[in-house]
Design a protein around this motif. Structure first.
Motif, PDB file in Angstrom:
ATOM      1  N   ASP A 204       0.807  -1.256   0.224  1.00 45.70           N
ATOM      2  CA  ASP A 204      -0.063  -0.027   0.037  1.00 45.70           C
ATOM      3  C   ASP A 204       0.887   1.345  -0.058  1.00 45.70           C
ATOM      4  OD1 ASP A 204      -2.294  -1.468  -0.081  1.00 45.70           O
ATOM      5  OD2 ASP A 204      -2.385  -1.453   2.153  1.00 45.70           O
ATOM      6  N   ASP A 205       1.651   1.349  -1.035  1.00 45.64           N
ATOM      7  CA  ASP A 205       2.785   2.395  -1.167  1.00 45.64           C
ATOM      8  C   ASP A 205       1.920   3.521  -1.638  1.00 45.64           C
ATOM      9  OD1 ASP A 205       6.121   2.689  -0.940  1.00 45.64           O
ATOM     10  OD2 ASP A 205       4.817   4.176  -2.215  1.00 45.64           O
ATOM     11  N   LEU A 206       1.662   4.828  -0.950  1.00 42.84           N
ATOM     12  CA  LEU A 206       1.131   5.671  -1.399  1.00 42.84           C
ATOM     13  C   LEU A 206       1.440   6.415  -2.593  1.00 42.84           C
ATOM     14  CD1 LEU A 206      -1.662   7.069  -0.528  1.00 42.84           C
ATOM     15  CD2 LEU A 206      -0.205   9.064   0.370  1.00 42.84           C
ATOM     16  N   ILE A 207       2.676   6.576  -2.726  1.00 40.53           N
ATOM     17  CA  ILE A 207       3.466   7.100  -3.997  1.00 40.53           C
ATOM     18  C   ILE A 207       3.225   6.438  -5.101  1.00 40.53           C
ATOM     19  CG2 ILE A 207       5.517   7.710  -4.825  1.00 40.53           C
ATOM     20  CD1 ILE A 207       6.655   8.430  -2.077  1.00 40.53           C
ATOM     21  N   LEU A 208       3.487   5.063  -4.976  1.00 46.05           N
ATOM     22  CA  LEU A 208       3.391   4.024  -6.033  1.00 46.05           C
ATOM     23  C   LEU A 208       1.920   4.175  -6.574  1.00 46.05           C
ATOM     24  CD1 LEU A 208       4.331   1.846  -7.952  1.00 46.05           C
ATOM     25  CD2 LEU A 208       3.618   0.278  -6.253  1.00 46.05           C
ATOM     26  N   GLN A 209       0.850   4.065  -5.301  1.00 49.82           N
ATOM     27  CA  GLN A 209      -0.709   4.138  -5.897  1.00 49.82           C
ATOM     28  C   GLN A 209      -1.106   5.368  -6.758  1.00 49.82           C
ATOM     29  OE1 GLN A 209      -2.767   3.402  -2.211  1.00 49.82           O
ATOM     30  NE2 GLN A 209      -2.372   1.271  -2.343  1.00 49.82           N
ATOM     31  N   ARG A 210      -0.335   6.559  -6.224  1.00 52.71           N
ATOM     32  CA  ARG A 210      -0.662   7.810  -6.944  1.00 52.71           C
ATOM     33  C   ARG A 210      -0.486   7.929  -8.475  1.00 52.71           C
ATOM     34  NH1 ARG A 210      -2.982  11.369  -3.080  1.00 52.71           N
ATOM     35  NH2 ARG A 210      -4.501   9.663  -2.533  1.00 52.71           N
ATOM     36  N   ALA A 211       0.814   7.307  -8.486  1.00 47.69           N
ATOM     37  CA  ALA A 211       1.729   7.130  -9.725  1.00 47.69           C
ATOM     38  C   ALA A 211       0.837   5.970 -10.894  1.00 47.69           C
ATOM     39  CB  ALA A 211       3.112   6.827  -9.680  1.00 47.69           C
ATOM     40  N   THR A 212       0.411   4.960 -10.082  1.00 43.61           N
ATOM     41  CA  THR A 212      -0.305   3.887 -10.721  1.00 43.61           C
ATOM     42  C   THR A 212      -1.829   4.553 -11.147  1.00 43.61           C
ATOM     43  OG1 THR A 212       0.762   2.341  -9.398  1.00 43.61           O
ATOM     44  CG2 THR A 212      -1.017   1.628 -10.872  1.00 43.61           C
ATOM     45  N   ALA A 213      -2.317   5.284 -10.137  1.00 44.71           N
ATOM     46  CA  ALA A 213      -3.833   5.785 -10.686  1.00 44.71           C
ATOM     47  C   ALA A 213      -3.575   6.697 -11.968  1.00 44.71           C
ATOM     48  CB  ALA A 213      -4.354   6.669  -9.424  1.00 44.71           C
ATOM     49  N   PHE A 214      -2.499   7.421 -12.104  1.00 41.46           N
ATOM     50  CA  PHE A 214      -2.386   8.015 -13.239  1.00 41.46           C
ATOM     51  C   PHE A 214      -1.700   7.492 -14.393  1.00 41.46           C
ATOM     52  CE2 PHE A 214       0.118  11.015 -16.061  1.00 41.46           C
ATOM     53  CZ  PHE A 214      -0.963  11.800 -16.360  1.00 41.46           C
ATOM     54  N   LEU A 250       1.162  -3.581 -12.905  1.00 39.08           N
ATOM     55  CA  LEU A 250       1.292  -2.304 -12.469  1.00 39.08           C
ATOM     56  C   LEU A 250       0.500  -2.271 -11.520  1.00 39.08           C
ATOM     57  CD1 LEU A 250       3.067  -0.114 -11.796  1.00 39.08           C
ATOM     58  CD2 LEU A 250       2.101   1.112 -13.538  1.00 39.08           C
ATOM     59  N   TYR A 251      -0.965  -2.307 -11.892  1.00 41.15           N
ATOM     60  CA  TYR A 251      -2.082  -2.280 -11.101  1.00 41.15           C
ATOM     61  C   TYR A 251      -2.056  -3.139  -9.696  1.00 41.15           C
ATOM     62  CZ  TYR A 251      -7.059  -1.927  -9.365  1.00 41.15           C
ATOM     63  OH  TYR A 251      -8.041  -1.436  -8.376  1.00 41.15           O
ATOM     64  N   LEU A 252      -1.668  -4.465 -10.133  1.00 37.98           N
ATOM     65  CA  LEU A 252      -1.607  -5.275  -9.023  1.00 37.98           C
ATOM     66  C   LEU A 252      -0.387  -5.207  -7.953  1.00 37.98           C
ATOM     67  CD1 LEU A 252      -2.264  -8.176  -8.055  1.00 37.98           C
ATOM     68  CD2 LEU A 252      -0.624  -9.322  -9.608  1.00 37.98           C
ATOM     69  N   ASN A 253       0.609  -4.679  -8.628  1.00 43.05           N
ATOM     70  CA  ASN A 253       1.735  -4.323  -7.660  1.00 43.05           C
ATOM     71  C   ASN A 253       1.243  -3.188  -6.648  1.00 43.05           C
ATOM     72  OD1 ASN A 253       4.093  -5.843  -7.837  1.00 43.05           O
ATOM     73  ND2 ASN A 253       4.426  -5.293  -9.711  1.00 43.05           N
ATOM     74  N   ALA A 254       0.541  -2.239  -7.318  1.00 44.65           N
ATOM     75  CA  ALA A 254       0.294  -0.901  -6.278  1.00 44.65           C
ATOM     76  C   ALA A 254      -0.835  -1.353  -5.433  1.00 44.65           C
ATOM     77  CB  ALA A 254      -0.136   0.062  -7.431  1.00 44.65           C
TER      78      ALA A 254
END
Lengths: 340, 117
Positions: A204-214, A250-254
Motif C-alpha cells: 500500500d505504498d501511497l506514492i506508487l498508488q498515486r503514480a499508478t492511478a495516473f 502494475l495495478y496489481l503491484n500497487a
C-alpha cells in the motif's frame, strides 16, 4: 530351545528338586550365578547401566561426527581456498573466451551473408514480392506485417497464441499452490506460505498508488489503441497485449491481490483465454475454408486505412492481444504467489 | 542566426545530458551501497534522459514527434522516481544493518576504527 531350557531351569520344579536334593555343587552355583547375571543384563538392565550405555553411544556418535567433520574439512579445504580462486579465474577467462568465440562465429557468419538490400538476395523471392505488391489489396491491412501474420500466415499465429496458452497452463501446473479455494483460505500453512517472503514487502505504498492511478489508465488505453489499430499502424495483438498485461501487473503491484481479484480471477482468465482462442480458431477455419484464393467470401478486405477494414484482422488482433495479456498476468501472479 | 542559436542550444543540452549520463554510470559502478546507487541511477533516469530529449526537441522544432517526446519525458518523470522510491523502501525494510551501512565515515572515524576494536 535354549530359551525354553533357561525358563525351565528358573521355573519352580527344578528349584524344588534342587532344594530337595540339597546337593548343589560349587560349580553349579557359579554357573547359576553367571547365568543369572547374564539374564539380568539382558532382560532387566539397571537404570545406571542404561545411562552408561547411552553415554557410551553418545560418545561414539560424537567421535564419529567430529571425525567426519574433520574429514569433510580436509576434503574441502583445497576447494574452499585455492579452488575458489582457480574457479574464479577460470570463470573469468572462460567468459572472455566464450564471448570472443561467439563474436568471432557471428562475425564470420555475417561475412557470408548476402549484401544488405541487394535485389537478388534469397529473401527477395516471389513470396515477399507478392506480400509487398498485393498485400494491401488482398488483406486490406495497411500494416503489411499485420496482413502477413494474421491473414497469409494466420495458421502460424494461431499456433503461437496456443503456445502462449500452453505455457500459461504449464506454469499453473508447476506453480499453482492450491486449486481449492475454500481449502486455500482455511489452511494456515497456505497463508503462511503466502505471507512468507512478502511479509516485509512494502504494501500500500501511497506514492506508487498515486503514480499508478495516473499511469494505468494511460497504459491500458495505449494497449487498446495498439490492439485496435494493429492493421493500420505499427502495433498489433502481441505488442498491444503485452502493454495491457504490463498495465495490469502494475495495478496489481500497487493495490495488491485483493483489489485485482475483483476483476481478474482464475475464472476470468479461463474464460477470456478459451473464448479468444476458440474465436480465433473458428473464424480462421471458416476463412480458410471459404476465403482462400479465388473463392468468394463475405469477409472482404474493405477500404484500407479504415478502422473497420481488413476483413478479420482487427478481430484476430483482439483475440491474440487478450491471450497475450492474460498469459502475462497469469505468469506474473503464479510466479509471485502461486495463485491468481 | 536563429538556426545557429538553436543548434548551439540543442548541442549544449545534449552534451549536458551526456555528462549526467556518464556520471550516473560511474556512480552506479563506483558506489558501494545500494541506496547511493539508487541515487546515481535516479539521476541517470531523470536528469540525463530529460536533457537528452530536450536537446532533440530543440533540434527538431515544434512537431508532432517533439510532442511525443514531451510525453516520454512525462512518463519517465512519473515512472523512474517511483521505482527508485520502491527499491529504496525495500532496501530500508529488509536491511538489518541499515545504520552501519548508512554511517558516514570521515577520516578520523576510520582511523579510530582501525586503532580500536
Amino acid at each position: 530351545m535354549a530359551r525354553m531350557k533357561n525358563d525351565y531351569e528358573n521355573s519352580w520344579w527344578p528349584k524344588l528338586m534342587r532344594w530337595l536334593d540339597n546337593g548343589s555343587t560349587a560349580l553349579d552355583d557359579r554357573m547359576e550365578e553367571e547365568m543369572e547375571e547374564t539374564h539380568e543384563g539382558h532382560l532387566l538392565p539397571s537404570p545406571e547401566e542404561i545411562a552408561a550405555q547411552e553415554a557410551r553411544r553418545e560418545e561414539r556418535i560424537q567421535q564419529k561426527l567430529t571425525d567426519e567433520l574433520e574429514l569433510y574439512a580436509r576434503a574441502h579445504h583445497w576447494s574452499r581456498t585455492k579452488g575458489t580462486k582457480i574457479a574464479d579465474w577460470a570463470y573469468r577467462i572462460l567468459a572472455v573466451v566464450i564471448c570472443v568465440s561467439i563474436i568471432w562465429v557471428l562475425l564470420q557468419t555475417a561475412s557470408y551473408l548476402p549484401s544488405f538490400g541487394s535485389p537478388d538476395n534469397p529473401a527477395h523471392n516471389e513470396v515477399s514480392r507478392r506480400y509487398i505488391e498485393k498485400g494491401m489489396e488482398e488483406t486490406g491491412a495497411v500494416n503489411i506485417v499485420a496482413g502477413m501474420i494474421l491473414d497469409y500466415r494466420a495458421f502460424d499465429t494461431l499456433g503461437e497464441s496456443n503456445v502462449l496458452f500452453v505455457a500459461a497452463c504449464s506454469v499453473m501446473i508447476l506453480l499453482r499452490v492450491s486449486s481449492d479455494k475454500k481449502h486455500h483460505i482455511s489452511s494456515v500453512h497456505q497463508l503462511e506460505m503466502e505471507a512468507d517472503d512478502r511479509m516485509y514487502e512494502p504494501k500500500d505504498d501511497l506514492i506508487l498508488q498515486r503514480a499508478t492511478a495516473f499511469l494505468v489508465p494511460v497504459i491500458l488505453l495505449f494497449g487498446v489503441y495498439g490492439l485496435l489499430n494493429g492493421h493500420i499502424s505499427p502495433g498489433g495483438g502481441f505488442s498491444g497485449g503485452a502493454i495491457m498485461g504490463a498495465g495490469l501487473i502494475l495495478y496489481l503491484n500497487a493495490y495488491g491481490f485483493q483489489k485485482a481479484q475483483r476483476f481478474f480471477t482464475f475464472t476470468v482468465f479461463k474464460a477470456i483465454s478459451a473464448c479468444a482462442l476458440s474465436f480465433y480458431a473458428l473464424s480462421k477455419a471458416y476463412s480458410f475454408f471459404t476465403g482462400a484464393n479465388h473463392l468468394p467470401s463475405f469477409i472482404t478486405p474493405g477500404t484500407p486505412g479504415n478502422l473497420f477494414s481488413a476483413g478479420l484482422i482487427p478481430y484476430l488482433n483482439i483475440a491474440v492481444g487478450l491471450v497475450v495479456c492474460c498469459t502475462m498476468y497469469a505468469f506474473y501472479t503464479h510466479f509471485r504467489k502461486g495463485d491468481m | 542566426m536563429l538556426d545557429i542559436l538553436r543548434f548551439g542550444l540543442s548541442a549544449a543540452l545534449t552534451l549536458a545530458g551526456l555528462f549526467v549520463l556518464l556520471s550516473g554510470i560511474v556512480g552506479i559502478y563506483r558506489f558501494q551501497y545500494s541506496l547511493s546507487r539508487i541515487h546515481a541511477g535516479a539521476l541517470f533516469d531523470t536528469a540525463g534522459i530529460v536533457l537528452m530529449l530536450l536537446g532533440v526537441i530543440v533540434a527538431l522544432g515544434f512537431t508532432l514527434t517533439s510532442l511525443k517526446m514531451l510525453l516520454i519525458i512525462c512518463l519517465l518523470w512519473l515512472a523512474s522516481p517511483v521505482s527508485s522510491h520502491l527499491i529504496g523502501r525495500m532496501e530500508i525494510t529488509i536491511n538489518d544493518e541499515l545504520e552501519k551501512d548508512m554511517m558516514v565515515l570521515d577520516n578520523e572515524m576510520v582511523r579510530h576504527e582501525k586503532e580500536g576494536d
